[in-house]
Design an enzyme around this catalytic site. Sequence first.
Site, PDB file in Angstrom:
ATOM      1  N   SER A 192       0.835  -1.205   0.000  1.00 26.73           N
ATOM      2  CA  SER A 192       0.000   0.000   0.000  1.00 26.73           C
ATOM      3  C   SER A 192       0.863   1.245   0.000  1.00 26.73           C
ATOM      4  O   SER A 192       0.939   1.966   0.988  1.00 26.73           O
ATOM      5  CB  SER A 192      -0.909  -0.009   1.218  1.00 26.73           C
ATOM      6  OG  SER A 192      -0.136  -0.296   2.370  1.00 26.73           O
ATOM      7  N   THR A 193       1.466   1.481  -1.145  1.00 30.36           N
ATOM      8  CA  THR A 193       2.412   2.598  -1.287  1.00 30.36           C
ATOM      9  C   THR A 193       1.791   3.937  -0.930  1.00 30.36           C
ATOM     10  O   THR A 193       2.437   4.782  -0.311  1.00 30.36           O
ATOM     11  CB  THR A 193       2.895   2.659  -2.751  1.00 30.36           C
ATOM     12  OG1 THR A 193       2.759   1.357  -3.326  1.00 30.36           O
ATOM     13  CG2 THR A 193       4.316   3.116  -2.832  1.00 30.36           C
ATOM     14  N   ARG A 194       0.502   4.099  -1.304  1.00 32.03           N
ATOM     15  CA  ARG A 194      -0.110   5.425  -1.132  1.00 32.03           C
ATOM     16  C   ARG A 194      -0.413   5.788   0.314  1.00 32.03           C
ATOM     17  O   ARG A 194      -0.712   6.955   0.606  1.00 32.03           O
ATOM     18  CB  ARG A 194      -1.395   5.511  -1.981  1.00 32.03           C
ATOM     19  CG  ARG A 194      -1.094   5.709  -3.451  1.00 32.03           C
ATOM     20  CD  ARG A 194      -2.364   5.935  -4.246  1.00 32.03           C
ATOM     21  NE  ARG A 194      -3.136   4.712  -4.407  1.00 32.03           N
ATOM     22  CZ  ARG A 194      -4.427   4.672  -4.750  1.00 32.03           C
ATOM     23  NH1 ARG A 194      -5.093   5.802  -4.929  1.00 32.03           N
ATOM     24  NH2 ARG A 194      -5.057   3.530  -4.899  1.00 32.03           N
ATOM     25  N   MET A 195      -0.335   4.821   1.239  1.00 37.44           N
ATOM     26  CA  MET A 195      -0.530   5.163   2.654  1.00 37.44           C
ATOM     27  C   MET A 195       0.698   5.893   3.201  1.00 37.44           C
ATOM     28  O   MET A 195       0.635   6.515   4.262  1.00 37.44           O
ATOM     29  CB  MET A 195      -0.785   3.909   3.495  1.00 37.44           C
ATOM     30  CG  MET A 195      -2.107   3.208   3.250  1.00 37.44           C
ATOM     31  SD  MET A 195      -3.553   4.222   3.532  1.00 37.44           S
ATOM     32  CE  MET A 195      -3.644   4.254   5.322  1.00 37.44           C
ATOM     33  N   LYS A 196       1.829   5.768   2.502  1.00 30.42           N
ATOM     34  CA  LYS A 196       3.095   6.391   2.931  1.00 30.42           C
ATOM     35  C   LYS A 196       3.375   6.076   4.403  1.00 30.42           C
ATOM     36  O   LYS A 196       3.559   6.966   5.234  1.00 30.42           O
ATOM     37  CB  LYS A 196       3.060   7.910   2.719  1.00 30.42           C
ATOM     38  CG  LYS A 196       2.888   8.316   1.264  1.00 30.42           C
ATOM     39  CD  LYS A 196       3.202   9.798   1.068  1.00 30.42           C
ATOM     40  CE  LYS A 196       3.353  10.210  -0.374  1.00 30.42           C
ATOM     41  NZ  LYS A 196       2.205   9.949  -1.233  1.00 30.42           N
TER      42      LYS A 196
END
Length: 247
Positions: free
Chosen positions: A14-18
Amino acid sequence: MSAPAAVILAAGKSTRMKSELPKVLHPILGRPMIDYVLDAARAAGCEKIVVIVGHKAEEVKAALSHHPDVEFALQADQKGTGHAVMMSADNLAEHDGPVLVLAGDTPLLKGSSLSRLLEVQQQQNAACVVGTAITEANEGLGRIVRDTNGSFLRIVEQKDATPEEAAILEINTGCFAFDGRQLFKALNQVRPNNNQAEYYLTDCAEILLKDGETVLAETAFTIQEALGVNTQEQLAEVADILQQETA
Ligand code: UD1
Ligand code: MG
């Protein structure tokens, strides 16, 4: 026949959760996001729940180890949603009954909507019931293609859609009720012949239909309850909604 089982997809990165924390473990009102999905599955009568883990698998398993009804299946490489569900084949080898397929990042799912999918599946003796919602915000989601009579034909991913298909407002929520045996029969036939070279779970619907099975698309969901959490902003929005619902 076995009581319903659930397969919950939680292997993706889940890259976009950073964030270093696996997405499904992000807390909402003090509980990991995936707990709400477990609640909904249980409310719909699921007695056995298989969580598909991959990215940071050990961390996810440890966080969920206290749930006696939860088992895990490892998807070492993320080759698509169909491949992910395939990993639960051993867990469900003895299962002869309905299987709900859900995503671990949709904490607003209602047990009543999942019950409705299962009811339709049982009453119509369907091999597959696709849970759909209607939304203008269809960007990035799989589109539900129906014939002129309104009967379900297939799910088309945006990346594979013609302009006409891309304009469809009925979308695949990613929640399905399958007959368990039919699910694994169909998964064996799924091939990665699409623009993402992935094994799509969504192809099972068309495969089963072509096999002469009953496949239905049921608008059982509001778009809000089916929304996946992909960013910190969406996490905060979902927390607000859950807070209002509990208040
Ligand atoms: C999927 C559906 C799409 C639907 C959308 C709803 C497919 C091919 N497409 O698209 O029709 O509208 O969900 O949100 O199924 N995952 C794994 N292993 C993998 C790939 C994914 O566990 O190999 C998990 C992800 O962590 C996530 C879920 O499956 O929880 C959905 O995967 P995602 O990549 O977000 O699918 P979409 O492309 O959004
Ligand atoms: Mg997604």
